[in-house]
Design an enzyme around this catalytic site. Sequence first.
Site, mmCIF file in Angstrom:
data_model
loop_
_atom_site.group_PDB
_atom_site.id
_atom_site.type_symbol
_atom_site.label_atom_id
_atom_site.label_comp_id
_atom_site.label_asym_id
_atom_site.label_seq_id
_atom_site.Cartn_x
_atom_site.Cartn_y
_atom_site.Cartn_z
ATOM 1 N N GLY A 230 31.666 29.841 37.440
ATOM 2 C CA GLY A 230 31.327 29.732 36.013
ATOM 3 C C GLY A 230 31.747 30.948 35.204
ATOM 4 N N LEU A 231 32.853 31.538 35.627
ATOM 5 C CA LEU A 231 33.432 32.671 34.881
ATOM 6 C C LEU A 231 32.483 33.860 34.741
ATOM 7 C CD1 LEU A 231 35.351 30.766 32.033
ATOM 8 C CD2 LEU A 231 36.312 31.778 34.100
ATOM 9 N N ASN B 32 43.553 38.705 33.241
ATOM 10 C CA ASN B 32 43.334 37.266 33.110
ATOM 11 C C ASN B 32 42.282 37.039 32.019
ATOM 12 O OD1 ASN B 32 41.780 34.707 33.641
ATOM 13 N ND2 ASN B 32 43.419 34.435 35.143
ATOM 14 N N CYS C 168 39.786 26.653 34.034
ATOM 15 C CA CYS C 168 38.592 26.807 34.861
ATOM 16 C C CYS C 168 37.854 25.470 34.919
ATOM 17 C CB CYS C 168 37.665 27.873 34.302
ATOM 18 S SG CYS C 168 36.119 27.946 35.233
ATOM 19 N N LYS D 35 48.105 29.830 33.205
ATOM 20 C CA LYS D 35 47.681 29.295 34.512
ATOM 21 C C LYS D 35 47.303 27.833 34.341
ATOM 22 C CE LYS D 35 44.912 30.541 38.515
ATOM 23 N NZ LYS D 35 44.094 31.628 39.083
ATOM 24 N N THR E 157 42.557 25.622 40.801
ATOM 25 C CA THR E 157 41.846 24.825 41.813
ATOM 26 C C THR E 157 41.812 23.336 41.461
ATOM 27 O OG1 THR E 157 39.824 25.381 40.631
ATOM 28 C CG2 THR E 157 40.361 26.709 42.557
HETATM 29 C C1 DHB Z 1 36.406 29.926 37.990
HETATM 30 C C2 DHB Z 1 36.845 29.080 38.956
HETATM 31 C C3 DHB Z 1 38.176 28.766 39.034
HETATM 32 O O1 DHB Z 1 38.683 27.961 39.978
HETATM 33 C C4 DHB Z 1 39.028 29.333 38.126
HETATM 34 O O2 DHB Z 1 40.293 29.037 38.199
HETATM 35 C C5 DHB Z 1 38.585 30.169 37.169
HETATM 36 C C6 DHB Z 1 37.274 30.477 37.101
HETATM 37 C C7 DHB Z 1 34.997 30.224 37.866
HETATM 38 O O3 DHB Z 1 34.176 29.317 38.092
HETATM 39 O O4 DHB Z 1 34.637 31.353 37.515
#
Ligand code: DHB
Length: 321
Positions: free
Chosen positions: A79-80, A106, A137, A172, A200
């Site tokens: 969740g960043l 990033n 994300c 990305k 992902t």
């Molecule tokens: C998060 C997860 C990811 O797969 C990504 O590319 C970027 C952020 C995350 O949940 O923080």
Amino acid sequence: MAAPIKNKVKTSFTLRGVEFKNRVFVASGTFGYGDEVRTLVDVSRLGGIFTKSLSWKPRAGNPPQRIVETASGMLNSIGLANIGVHTFIEQKLPYLRALDTRIIANIAASSLQEYCDILGLLEEQEGIAAYEINVSCPNVKEGGLNFGTDCSMTGKITASLRKLTHKALIIKLTPNVTHISEFARAVEAEGADAVSVINTLIGMAIDIKTRKPKLSTVTGGLSGPAIKPVALAKVYEVAKSVKIPIFGIGGIASAEDAIEFLLAGATAVQVGTMNFVDPAISVKIADGLATYAREHGISDMGTLVGALDADLKFSVLQSWL
Ligand code: DHB
């Protein structure tokens, strides 16, 4: 008798006038801010470090459970979580900029304005070589995949950021779309210098005793060796569609994997999930690439990029590109 002189292999490449000394990088979110692992990894051997995604304000991220191990990979829903761009500048950048490698910041945001504000602030700082823009994300409600699965929004973000910087902009891309190559074309048209392929894949795991999802957010992002063949096919697809360089990412665990990505069309590679298994794996992969080059009489790693020998008559992909 004197030891034989080892052939020097050219490992560097240039992006928007900036030289990167190696084609192996560590991926965002898998290497912290570089300081935790400083005694374990000689980062001066790498092309660079992609920082954890930076948002304007600090973010606590999602509640636990945020990580689940899967067959040959992992699901994450972080969740960043991050310290925010201001604390990054104060507490992490001084250390990072002193490292003998390139730093790629990033950036993640929940609005176009937030992307612009973060990049604008980072532009005033020394020591950042390029930006990677996270429009993909899978684990946040605002921004994230809402942006990354909308081709015109992805293009708009690229165009807006392009106006703010002369540094390399690397977008990305998510694989969670029908044709990733459409997104690559859109960002190329708006001035992106490169793309990272892939972020992902959306995945899920269920606890059969409780019948509950294992992740608090139900779904998360799948990474690791399990996704490598998917990532490779996406890199190949994008390489057939755009001229800008590709950072190949997805389950790279060995020099052999990295070579596959270069042959499929990646200019460079990012090592992600495998850093959690062995924090020094990226340097081992860089070593393995150089050994492969020497053994095969390759003097410049760049000659491997897109050097796949494929009979396109049989290519299924070719029919819809
Ligand atoms: C998060 C997860 C990811 O797969 C990504 O590319 C970027 C952020 C995350 O949940 O923080």
